[in-house]
Design a protein around this motif. Structure first.
Motif, mmCIF file in Angstrom:
data_model
loop_
_atom_site.group_PDB
_atom_site.id
_atom_site.type_symbol
_atom_site.label_atom_id
_atom_site.label_comp_id
_atom_site.label_asym_id
_atom_site.label_seq_id
_atom_site.Cartn_x
_atom_site.Cartn_y
_atom_site.Cartn_z
ATOM 1 N N THR A 243 0.826 -1.212 0.000
ATOM 2 C CA THR A 243 0.000 0.000 0.000
ATOM 3 C C THR A 243 0.861 1.262 0.000
ATOM 4 N N THR A 244 2.172 1.104 0.167
ATOM 5 C CA THR A 244 3.102 2.228 0.120
ATOM 6 C C THR A 244 3.572 2.544 -1.299
ATOM 7 N N THR A 350 -0.576 10.034 -4.305
ATOM 8 C CA THR A 350 -0.078 10.750 -3.131
ATOM 9 C C THR A 350 -1.029 11.869 -2.737
ATOM 10 N N ARG A 353 -4.049 10.307 -1.066
ATOM 11 C CA ARG A 353 -3.735 9.838 0.277
ATOM 12 C C ARG A 353 -3.572 11.008 1.240
ATOM 13 N N ARG A 404 -0.192 1.747 5.851
ATOM 14 C CA ARG A 404 0.947 1.805 4.938
ATOM 15 C C ARG A 404 1.791 0.562 5.213
ATOM 16 N N ASP A 406 3.909 -2.975 3.577
ATOM 17 C CA ASP A 406 4.551 -3.550 2.389
ATOM 18 C C ASP A 406 5.126 -4.938 2.634
#
Length: 548
Positions: A243-244, A350, A353, A404, A406
């Motif tokens: 999600t990063t 970005t 978010r 966030r 990964d």
């Protein structure tokens, strides 16, 4: 070499890598329990005080270890109590081997107390069933059950074993375990690369098969090679894409009309390991736009063409297939093209978010909390190596938008829909990975269904932080009721003010009531310091979590 039936059972369990047995015992399991107590090096028996807790612990354990977990249930009533967990496991494709003791065959025709149609009860909730009637059939049935549990699509397999069969004073032969070679790359990847490499607006739907098969790195390679925007499948059970990552655009909702509108922005989509876009609730029309070119890759051949047509349908192991696809795409997509797509997607995502983060931070307050603030506080406090087990329904949707993460295995959920999974699954997760912080994010309704699992958390001293989002209602039902035009308060959805601190204390679990959003963040950040379970009661404002 021959063994008595119960000892043959244990020998096979050890050979299949079973180191824990999740169970709730009864009289029909006594020969099995006796064999456990008399055998050196036997698997540990993990007790649950309700079969729902037993199956959910096994589910969490199997997901974390990547191998089938073994479950022992007691006769018809115990199996019936465990059915919710088995339905969840089948939906989530969790490999389990489940055995229930049946009444003594010598008086089974007399309808003795506790007996029942175990096969009839289990059949709708599992992949396959075995009604074992002869001692010499037990080892073969067990070997088959373990093999079937992991074969795509993975899931639970059930065996009914009469108590007198396990107690027989006879020897049975144990067949050797046959290693099954792993599935290889799919055939037809060249055509998939041709279609995806020729896209001008490529997209990927990351399905739960990616998380189950630990193929995140392979999917990232494909996404970066072509510069494709990535969505999680609806109601994903795993972290299937970081999600990063700048290409990550969030999860698709489980509505065909919204999925169709979202994917209409693309010309070619790769659907990797996603189960058929199961909708909830109903919306008219297909899930995919008619003009969309579809490449569908899955390890299960039954998924291809099941709910939507594919221009290229591929069957194979996801990791090897995706790595090979990335190599083929590198020859077709110029590096500067992919890089440009990644930069543009990153700027767009970005900004989205940041807007979401700002809205959530603006809602911070003392308790009771706005749902956005509570979800954000959890996401902000998570240590980098944490594993999230989520069964929060409405607030969980917000958590998914804010986390966030990964690392593979860092987020699990169950799409099965049977409440009560989360607490037990988190306990099982912690037993499998004792050095990894585990945070369970739970709705109050979900927690009530699985409250007995707190007993096992206390008994096992699993260092899990249970975060209960306490809004005093079945909020998802209320929200759906309002969306459908319902007037007034939806009947049967008000739970009232629940005190989970007192509930946790009853089971011997330390508990605290969150004072503020910052306090929630602090408690989550400290999960790695826990030496045993802790529960956090997070009181929420009486408003829909869809509002800020």
């Amino acid at each position: 070499m021959g063994y008595r039936p119960a000892l043959a059972l244990l020998d096979i369990l050890r050979g299949e890598g079973v180191d824990r047995i999740f169970g709730n015992p009864g009289t029909t399991e006594l020969p099995f329990l006796a064999a456990l107590s008399e055998t050196d090096g036997a698997p540990e028996y993990v007790l649950g005080v309700h079969e729902g807790a037993v199956v959910s612990m096994a589910d969490g354990y199997a997901r974390a270890t990547g191998r089938p977990a073994f479950v022992s249930l007691h006769i018809a009533a115990g199996l019936a109590n465990g059915l919710i967990g088995l339905l969840n496991a089948r939906r989530s494709r969790t490999p389990l081997v489940v055995m229930a003791g049946q009444q003594d065959r010598r008086h089974l025709q007399q309808d003795p107390m506790l007996s029942g149609d175990l096969i009839g009860l289990a059949t709708p909730a599992v992949k396959a069933t075995y009604d074992v009637q002869h001692a010499h059939d037990l080892p073969l049935a067990l070997r088959r059950a373990f093999a079937q549990a992991v074969r795509p699509p993975a899931g639970p397999v059930f065996l009914s074993v009469p108590v007198d069969l396990l107690a027989e004073d006879t020897e049975v032969e144990v067949p050797a375990r046959t290693p099954v070679p792993p599935q290889g790359p799919a055939v037809g990847l060249e055509r998939a690369a041709l279609l995806l490499g020729g896209a001008t607006r490529p997209a990927i739907v990351a399905g739960d098969g990616v998380g189950r098969e630990n193929a995140l790195d392979a999917l990232v390679r494909v996404a970066e090679t072509v510069g494709a925007t990535v969505h999680h499948q609806p109601m994903a059970d795993f972290l299937d894409f970081p999600t990063t990552h700048p290409l990550y655009a969030g999860a698709l909702p489980p509505r065909h009309d919204v999925i169709r509108a979202t994917l209409d922005a693309y010309d070619v989509v790769l659907i990797a390991g996603a189960h058929a876009f199961t909708p909830h609730p109903y919306s008219p029309g297909p899930a995919l736009p008619s003009a969309l070119t579809v490449v569908h890759l899955d390890p299960d051949p039954d998924e291809i063409g099941r709910n939507f047509p594919a221009d290229a349908g591929l069957v194979g192991a996801l990791g090897p297939s995706l790595h090979r696809l990335a190599e083929l795409l590198r020859e077709r997509v110029p590096a500067h093209t992919a890089k440009g797509r990644i930069l543009r997607a990153g700027e767009r995502h970005t900004a989205e978010r940041d807007r979401t983060e700002s809205a959530a931070r603006a809602a911070y307050s003392e308790a009771p909390l706005a749902p956005w603030a509570a979800a954000h506080a959890v996401a902000r406090g998570l240590p980098p190596d944490a594993a999230v087990v989520e069964e929060a329904i409405t607030v969980g949707l917000l958590v998914r938008r804010l986390v966030r993460l990964d690392r593979p295995g860092s987020y699990t959920h169950t799409v099965g829909g049977g409440l009560g999974w989360g607490i037990g699954a988190a306990v099982g997760r912690a037993l499998a990975e004792p050095d990894r912080p585990v945070v369970a994010v739970l709705g109050d309704g979900s927690a009530l269904f699985g409250l007995q699992s707190l007993w096992s958390a206390a008994r096992q001293q699993t260092p899990v932080l249970f975060v209960v989002m306490n809004n005093g209602a079945y909020r998802t039902v209320q929200d759906t009721y309002e969306a459908m035009g319902g007037k007034g308060v939806c009947p049967g959805t008000e739970l009232g003010q629940l005190d989970f601190v007192r509930a946790a204390d009853f089971f011997g679990v330390e508990a605290v009531r969150a004072r503020s959003a910052d306090h929630v963040c602090e408690l989550v950040a400290g999960v790695g310091e826990l030496s045993g379970p802790r529960l956090v009661d997070v009181r929420l404002r009486e408003q829909s979590p869809s509002g800020h």
